[in-house]
Design an enzyme around this catalytic site. Structure first.
Site, PDB file in Angstrom:
ATOM      1  N   GLY A  10       0.818  -1.209   0.000  1.00 42.03           N
ATOM      2  CA  GLY A  10       0.000   0.000   0.000  1.00 42.03           C
ATOM      3  C   GLY A  10       0.847   1.252   0.000  1.00 42.03           C
ATOM      4  N   THR A 134       4.977   0.979   6.666  1.00 46.60           N
ATOM      5  CA  THR A 134       3.553   0.693   6.909  1.00 46.60           C
ATOM      6  C   THR A 134       2.977   1.773   7.808  1.00 46.60           C
ATOM      7  OG1 THR A 134       1.958  -0.684   8.079  1.00 46.60           O
ATOM      8  CG2 THR A 134       4.222  -1.002   8.706  1.00 46.60           C
ATOM      9  N   ILE A 135       1.782   2.246   7.463  1.00 47.59           N
ATOM     10  CA  ILE A 135       1.150   3.234   8.354  1.00 47.59           C
ATOM     11  C   ILE A 135       0.733   2.562   9.662  1.00 47.59           C
ATOM     12  CG2 ILE A 135       0.303   4.721   6.481  1.00 47.59           C
ATOM     13  CD1 ILE A 135      -2.557   3.623   7.245  1.00 47.59           C
ATOM     14  N   ASP A 136       0.609   1.238   9.650  1.00 48.79           N
ATOM     15  CA  ASP A 136       0.140   0.522  10.850  1.00 48.79           C
ATOM     16  C   ASP A 136       1.198   0.460  11.960  1.00 48.79           C
ATOM     17  OD1 ASP A 136      -2.056   0.078   9.306  1.00 48.79           O
ATOM     18  OD2 ASP A 136      -1.795  -2.090   9.114  1.00 48.79           O
ATOM     19  N   ARG A 171     -24.531  12.821  20.958  1.00 46.10           N
ATOM     20  CA  ARG A 171     -24.436  11.547  20.235  1.00 46.10           C
ATOM     21  C   ARG A 171     -23.206  10.759  20.655  1.00 46.10           C
ATOM     22  NH1 ARG A 171     -25.441  13.614  14.056  1.00 46.10           N
ATOM     23  NH2 ARG A 171     -27.709  13.603  14.127  1.00 46.10           N
ATOM     24  N   MET A 178      -7.617   2.700  10.444  1.00 42.97           N
ATOM     25  CA  MET A 178      -6.921   1.518   9.938  1.00 42.97           C
ATOM     26  C   MET A 178      -6.116   0.832  11.042  1.00 42.97           C
ATOM     27  SD  MET A 178      -5.741   2.372   6.056  1.00 42.97           S
ATOM     28  CE  MET A 178      -6.921   2.183   4.707  1.00 42.97           C
ATOM     29  N   ARG A 180      -4.842  -3.330  10.727  1.00 44.11           N
ATOM     30  CA  ARG A 180      -5.314  -4.695  10.442  1.00 44.11           C
ATOM     31  C   ARG A 180      -5.168  -5.606  11.643  1.00 44.11           C
ATOM     32  NH1 ARG A 180      -6.532  -5.904   5.370  1.00 44.11           N
ATOM     33  NH2 ARG A 180      -6.585  -8.157   5.305  1.00 44.11           N
ATOM     34  N   ARG A 283      -3.984   7.464   4.592  1.00 45.17           N
ATOM     35  CA  ARG A 283      -2.748   7.135   3.868  1.00 45.17           C
ATOM     36  C   ARG A 283      -2.383   8.202   2.843  1.00 45.17           C
ATOM     37  NH1 ARG A 283      -3.541   1.095   2.381  1.00 45.17           N
ATOM     38  NH2 ARG A 283      -3.177   1.814   0.273  1.00 45.17           N
TER      39      ARG A 283
HETATM   40  O1  F6P Z   1      -1.321  -2.199   5.899  1.00 48.95           O
HETATM   41  C1  F6P Z   1      -1.686  -0.897   5.629  1.00 48.95           C
HETATM   42  C2  F6P Z   1      -3.176  -0.786   5.404  1.00 48.95           C
HETATM   43  O2  F6P Z   1      -3.469   0.580   5.237  1.00 48.95           O
HETATM   44  C3  F6P Z   1      -4.039  -1.397   6.515  1.00 48.95           C
HETATM   45  O3  F6P Z   1      -4.141  -0.564   7.632  1.00 48.95           O
HETATM   46  C4  F6P Z   1      -5.334  -1.631   5.783  1.00 48.95           C
HETATM   47  O4  F6P Z   1      -6.077  -2.670   6.351  1.00 48.95           O
HETATM   48  C5  F6P Z   1      -4.867  -2.027   4.420  1.00 48.95           C
HETATM   49  O5  F6P Z   1      -3.587  -1.463   4.231  1.00 48.95           O
HETATM   50  C6  F6P Z   1      -5.798  -1.553   3.322  1.00 48.95           C
HETATM   51  O6  F6P Z   1      -5.328  -2.012   2.109  1.00 48.95           O
HETATM   52  P1  F6P Z   1      -5.932  -1.578   0.699  1.00 48.95           P
HETATM   53  O7  F6P Z   1      -5.345  -0.247   0.347  1.00 48.95           O
HETATM   54  O8  F6P Z   1      -5.485  -2.640  -0.228  1.00 48.95           O
HETATM   55  O9  F6P Z   1      -7.417  -1.485   0.860  1.00 48.95           O
END
Ligand code: F6P
Length: 356
Positions: A10, A134-136, A171, A178, A180, A283
Site C-alpha cells: 500500500g 507501513t502506516i500501521d 451523540r 486503519m 489490520r 494514507r
Molecule cells: O497495511 C496498511 C493498510 O493501510 C491497513 O491498515 C489496511 O487494512 C490495508 O492497508 C488496506 O489495504 P488496501 O489499500 O489494499 O485497501
C-alpha cells in the site's frame, strides 16, 4: 554501481522521501546511477526502460504523498499472481531483466509482504536491501515506520472534529481507523484526540464495558462520547468484521467495525450514534515532518548498506538511531499493542475505556 528502487504494498506518506534520500546519497556521495522500477516490480516485465532517477527528477517530491514510482499489493511474483500468468518463472524473468539492465542491487521499500519478497529474491542470488514501510507501525524489527505519524495526525484531527458534533447533538460518534492486526493508530490517535473509548484488535472488547463508560459519562452530565475503533477490533467471542474475503491475489478487506458498534448501541440503548470510516484518507496527502525525516534517513542508510556490501538487510529505527537487521529476522515479526504496557496503562489511568 547501478541500483534500482521498488516501492511495494500500500502507498504511504514518506515513500518519496525515501526515494529522494536514496537517490541523492547514491548520486552525490557515490556517483552511482539509480533507476526506479514502476508499480512494485511490474515494471520489470514491461518493455519500457526503467525510469532513471536523478537529483533533478526527484526534486520537489518531499512533500508529496504516495509514491512517484507507483505501487501494487497484488504483484507478488512468488505468489499466486505468477501462477495466474502460467507456469512461467516470473522471479527468474525479473532477475534476468535486472541483469540485462546492469543493475547491481535493488532497494525494496515496503511492508512485511515486500520484505518477504526481497528475501525470496535474495535466496535467488539478488543483492537486496530492505526499507520498512507501513502506516500501521506493526513491524517488530523497527520502533517506527514512516507513514504512521502522518496517519495518526489525520486520525487525531478527525477525533477532534467528531467531538463537536458529538457534543452538539448528544451523540456517540464512532470513528473507524486503519490497523489490520495492530491498534497503534487507534491508540495513539484516540489518546491524542481525547477519545473516551478506544477499541483495539489486541483487546477483544466487551459491549457492556463500552456501554458502562458511555452511561458513566451520562451520569456525570456528559451525554456524548467519542469512540475510536481499529478496523481489526472485535467483540470478545466473535470475529473481526470483513467487507470482502481473500481473492486469488488480494487480501481479505476488513470493514464494518464502527457500523457494527453503532447498530448495537442504537438497538440496545436510547443513545443516538453515528459511524465515520476514515479509510484511505489516513494514507493520503503530504507526510508529516517526522515521516519526511525518517524516510530520508532510511533512504540514506539503505544506500550506505549497499555501499558497505551489507546485502540481505533491512534498515530500522531503534530509539533515535538507524540500524539494520537481517531480512530473515524482520519477516513475519509483528508488533502489537501490549494491553498491559505503559501506553494502555496511561490511557486507563486517565479514564479511557479500552473495552475490557
Ligand atoms: O497495511 C496498511 C493498510 O493501510 C491497513 O491498515 C489496511 O487494512 C490495508 O492497508 C488496506 O489495504 P488496501 O489499500 O489494499 O485497501
Amino acid at each position: 554501481m547501478r541500483i534500482a528502487i521498488s516501492t511495494g504494498g500500500g502507498d504511504c506518506p514518506g515513500l518519496n522521501a525515501v526515494i529522494r534520500g536514496a537517490v541523492r546519497t547514491a548520486v552525490a556521495k557515490y556517483g552511482w546511477s539509480v533507476f526506479g522500477i514502476e508499480d512494485g516490480l511490474q515494471g520489470l516485465l514491461r518493455p519500457e526502460p526503467l525510469r532513471p532517477l536523478t537529483p533533478a527528477s526527484v526534486r520537489g517530491i518531499l512533500p508529496r504523498g504516495g509514491t512517484i514510482l507507483g505501487t501494487t499489493n497484488r504483484g507478488n511474483p512468488f505468489g499466486v499472481a505468477s501462477g495466474e500468468l502460467g507456469q512461467e518463472d516470473i522471479p527468474g524473468k525479473m532477475i534476468a531483466r535486472l541483469e540485462a539492465e546492469g543493475i547491481d542491487a535493488v532497494i525494496f521499500v515496503g511492508g512485511d509482504g515486500t520484505q518477504t519478497i526481497a528475501q525470496r529474491f535474495r535466496e535467488r542470488g539478488l543483492k537486496v536491501v530492505g526499507v520498512p514501510k507501513t502506516i500501521d507501525n506493526d513491524l517488530d524489527a523497527t520502533d517506527y515506520t514512516f507513514g504512521f505519524d502522518t496517519a495518526v495526525g489525520i486520525a487525531m484531527e478527525a477525533v477532534d472534529r467528531l467531538h463537536t458534533t458529538a457534543e452538539s447533538h448528544d451523540r456517540v460518534m464512532v470513528l473507524e481507523v486503519m490497523g489490520r492486526h495492530a491498534g497503534w493508530i487507534a491508540l495513539h490517535a484516540g489518546i491524542s484526540g481525547g477519545a473516551h473509548v478506544i477499541l483495539l484488535p489486541e483487546i477483544p472488547y466487551s459491549f457492556d464495558a463500552v456501554l458502562a463508560k458511555i452511561r458513566e459519562r451520562q451520569r456525570n452530565g456528559l451525554s456524548f462520547s467519542v469512540v475510536v475503533v481499529s478496523e481489526g477490533a472485535y467483540p470478545a467471542g466473535e470475529a473481526p468484521s470483513f467487507r470482502s474475503h481473500p481473492g486469488k491475489s488480494t487480501n481479505a478487506r476488513l470493514g464494518g467495525a464502527a457500523e457494527q458498534l453503532v447498530e448495537r448501541i442504537e438497538r440496545e440503548t436510547d443513545f443516538e450514534a453515528r459511524a465515520t470510516v476514515l479509510g484511505h484518507i489516513q494514507r493520503g496527502g503530504s507526510p508529516s515532518h517526522f515521516d519526511r525525516l525518517l524516510g530520508t534517513r532510511f533512504g540514506y542508510h539503505a544506500v550506505e548498506l549497499a555501499a558497505a556490501q551489507k546485502f540481505g538487510r533491512m534498515v530500522c529505527l531503534r530509539g533515535t538511531e538507524i540500524g539494520d537487521v537481517d531480512l530473515l529476522d524482520a519477516m513475519g515479526q509483528n508488533k502489537q499493542v501490549d494491553p498491559h504496557g505503559q501506553i494502555c496503562s496511561a490511557a486507563r489511568a486517565i479514564g479511557i475505556c479500552l473495552g475490557d
